[in-house]
Design an enzyme around this catalytic site. Structure first.
Site, PDB file in Angstrom:
ATOM      1  N   ALA A   1      37.300  25.520  35.280  1.00 30.56           N
ATOM      2  CA  ALA A   1      36.465  24.835  34.290  1.00 30.56           C
ATOM      3  C   ALA A   1      36.699  23.343  34.430  1.00 30.56           C
ATOM      4  O   ALA A   1      37.831  22.897  34.641  1.00 30.56           O
ATOM      5  CB  ALA A   1      36.818  25.295  32.880  1.00 30.56           C
TER       6      ALA A   1
ATOM      7  N   ASP B   1      49.969  25.324  31.564  1.00 31.80           N
ATOM      8  CA  ASP B   1      49.108  26.136  30.692  1.00 31.80           C
ATOM      9  C   ASP B   1      49.801  27.380  30.147  1.00 31.80           C
ATOM     10  O   ASP B   1      49.392  27.920  29.114  1.00 31.80           O
ATOM     11  CB  ASP B   1      47.846  26.569  31.443  1.00 31.80           C
ATOM     12  CG  ASP B   1      46.948  25.398  31.818  1.00 31.80           C
ATOM     13  OD1 ASP B   1      47.206  24.287  31.333  1.00 31.80           O
ATOM     14  OD2 ASP B   1      45.986  25.605  32.580  1.00 31.80           O
TER      15      ASP B   1
ATOM     16  N   GLY C   1      46.076  25.983  39.989  1.00 36.99           N
ATOM     17  CA  GLY C   1      45.454  24.740  39.558  1.00 36.99           C
ATOM     18  C   GLY C   1      44.748  24.017  40.676  1.00 36.99           C
ATOM     19  O   GLY C   1      44.340  24.609  41.672  1.00 36.99           O
TER      20      GLY C   1
ATOM     21  N   GLU D   1      27.846  61.906  46.750  1.00 33.77           N
ATOM     22  CA  GLU D   1      26.973  62.943  47.287  1.00 33.77           C
ATOM     23  C   GLU D   1      27.405  64.333  46.818  1.00 33.77           C
ATOM     24  O   GLU D   1      26.559  65.192  46.516  1.00 33.77           O
ATOM     25  CB  GLU D   1      26.982  62.900  48.822  1.00 33.77           C
ATOM     26  CG  GLU D   1      26.566  61.557  49.395  1.00 33.77           C
ATOM     27  CD  GLU D   1      27.735  60.632  49.688  1.00 33.77           C
ATOM     28  OE1 GLU D   1      27.723  60.002  50.762  1.00 33.77           O
ATOM     29  OE2 GLU D   1      28.666  60.543  48.851  1.00 33.77           O
TER      30      GLU D   1
ATOM     31  N   THR E   1      46.213  24.315  44.277  1.00 34.24           N
ATOM     32  CA  THR E   1      46.038  25.674  44.802  1.00 34.24           C
ATOM     33  C   THR E   1      44.582  25.929  45.168  1.00 34.24           C
ATOM     34  O   THR E   1      44.271  26.423  46.264  1.00 34.24           O
ATOM     35  CB  THR E   1      46.519  26.700  43.768  1.00 34.24           C
ATOM     36  OG1 THR E   1      47.891  26.455  43.454  1.00 34.24           O
ATOM     37  CG2 THR E   1      46.375  28.114  44.298  1.00 34.24           C
TER      38      THR E   1
ATOM     39  N   HIS F   1      33.185  62.403  46.033  1.00 33.05           N
ATOM     40  CA  HIS F   1      32.273  61.305  46.293  1.00 33.05           C
ATOM     41  C   HIS F   1      30.927  61.548  45.626  1.00 33.05           C
ATOM     42  O   HIS F   1      30.643  62.638  45.115  1.00 33.05           O
ATOM     43  CB  HIS F   1      32.095  61.118  47.801  1.00 33.05           C
ATOM     44  CG  HIS F   1      33.308  60.553  48.479  1.00 33.05           C
ATOM     45  ND1 HIS F   1      33.333  60.210  49.805  1.00 33.05           N
ATOM     46  CD2 HIS F   1      34.552  60.256  47.995  1.00 33.05           C
ATOM     47  CE1 HIS F   1      34.527  59.721  50.123  1.00 33.05           C
ATOM     48  NE2 HIS F   1      35.284  59.765  49.039  1.00 33.05           N
TER      49      HIS F   1
ATOM     50  N   CYS G   1      31.416  63.918  53.540  1.00 29.90           N
ATOM     51  CA  CYS G   1      30.158  64.189  52.830  1.00 29.90           C
ATOM     52  C   CYS G   1      29.046  64.571  53.803  1.00 29.90           C
ATOM     53  O   CYS G   1      28.156  65.354  53.463  1.00 29.90           O
ATOM     54  CB  CYS G   1      29.735  62.969  52.015  1.00 29.90           C
ATOM     55  SG  CYS G   1      30.856  62.593  50.659  1.00 29.90           S
TER      56      CYS G   1
END
Length: 348
Positions: free
Chosen positions: A158, A209, A293, A54, A296, A52, A88
């Site tokens: 989009a 698509d 789409g 630390e 969904t 980690h 830690c």
């Protein structure tokens, strides 16, 4: 708040973000060790299962005797439990570090204040809440995952200036994406994909698509690909079912026995989204982009199962077509890239 504390905590955040692509499902953490207003050590969590932040910061200090008079900064509460690595907080006590400054408490049940309690019980001065908002924001997916028991959900689509996400498709129309925004935004979208754990589409987007859902325009790892396909027959002609990237298909159709692809039967059509999220939770998938789409996306919105939405608005107009999803709240931010606009929503 002490500006010096904020300066060093900001450095912790800068270090932490270096682990974005490699530490999941762990949070991003950075640590800095300071003595007499001078940084004598720093580190960050580099990879899941490894040391980690630390530990790396402490090990970077050449003269370990200096630690007794130093202050350790870390953007997330030091752990107090044995996981892939030792606690830690135990190491901090062992090294006799007298003061620790923390960005935010770790809400994960195995930590949740226990690290702070252990250090204070052993005489360590602990200061909590320095750049707390920024620390929480950095690991929002991690905190959401453990609080709500589901991934952090980002909706993305989009749409044209006149509010359409696609033309009206006819049976003999060519399969492929009707691009709405400038090509440079594809790189941004692929960057977003590389930062999250999974990406999902529905069968309509698959059929119309035929997307790859990868990060080919950005130097990053591919997310887990997910298809939610209700009552649609599937075949191996689609890029999503090419076996090149780990993929899960939630479907009523038969298992096509594709490499790197797992088929899971939908239990209930009306609760299919909930089934997907439950499955992802059991697999430690902490973030999910939903790219379409319309049905969904609107399904996630209507069930209020989303945390953030990114709407890309291009200069194009279609005049008619498939109307974009609707969100009832006002966007929180907007910015422009070339001639396109990105609206960002947050679900409080």
């Amino acid at each position: 708040m002490n500006n010096t504390h904020e300066q060093y905590m900001n450095r912790c955040l800068q270090l932490a973000i270096k682990g974005r692509a490699t530490v999941k499902p762990n949070p991003m953490v950075g640590s800095v060790i300071v003595l007499d207003n001078k940084v004598i050590g720093e580190g960050y969590h580099r990879k899941y299962g490894e040391a980690h932040a630390e530990v790396n910061a402490i090990n970077s200090v050449e003269d370990q005797s200096l630690l007794e008079d130093a202050t350790l900064y870390v953007n997330l509460e030091p752990c107090a439990h044995h996981g892939k690595t030792p606690p830690c907080s135990d190491l901090i006590v062992e090294k006799n570090i007298k003061r620790v400054v923390i960005g935010c408490i770790d809400s994960f049940a195995k930590v949740a204040g226990k690290g702070i309690e252990k250090m204070r019980n052993n005489g360590v001065e602990v200061i909590v809440g320095v750049l707390e908002k920024e620390s929480l924001e950095l690991n929002k997916a991690f905190f959401n995952f453990h609080s709500n028991e589901r991934p952090y959900i980002i909706l993305k689509w989009a749409q044209t200036t006149d509010g359409y996400i696609d033309i009206n498709r006819k049976q003999d129309d060519a399969i492929g994406i009707n691009w709405i925004t400038h090509p440079v935004l594809r790189m941004l979208v692929h960057k977003w994909r590389s930062e999250e754990s999974a990406i999902l589409i529905g069968s309509g987007t698959l059929l119309n698509d035929n997307p790859q859902l990868d990060t080919r325009e950005w130097a990053g790892r591919n997310p887990l690909r997910i298809l939610l396909s209700i009552d649609k027959e599937l075949n191996t002609d689609y890029k999503l079912l090419d076996g090149t990237t780990n993929t899960i298909v939630f479907s009523n159709s038969e298992d096509l026995n594709i490499k790197n692809t797992e088929f899971i039967s939908i239990k209930n059509n009306t609760e299919a989204i909930e089934q997907v999220l439950e499955e992802l939770y059991t697999r430690d998938i902490q973030s999910l982009i939903v790219e379409g789409g319309k049905a969904t996306l609107q399904g996630f919105i209507d069930k209020n199962l989303w945390d953030e939405a990114r709407v890309l608005i291009g200069k194009k107009t279609f005049g008619e077509g498939l109307v974009a999803p609707t969100i009832s709240i006002k966007h929180s931010a907007s910015y422009s890239i070339l001639d396109d606009t990105i609206l960002q929503y947050f679900n409080s």
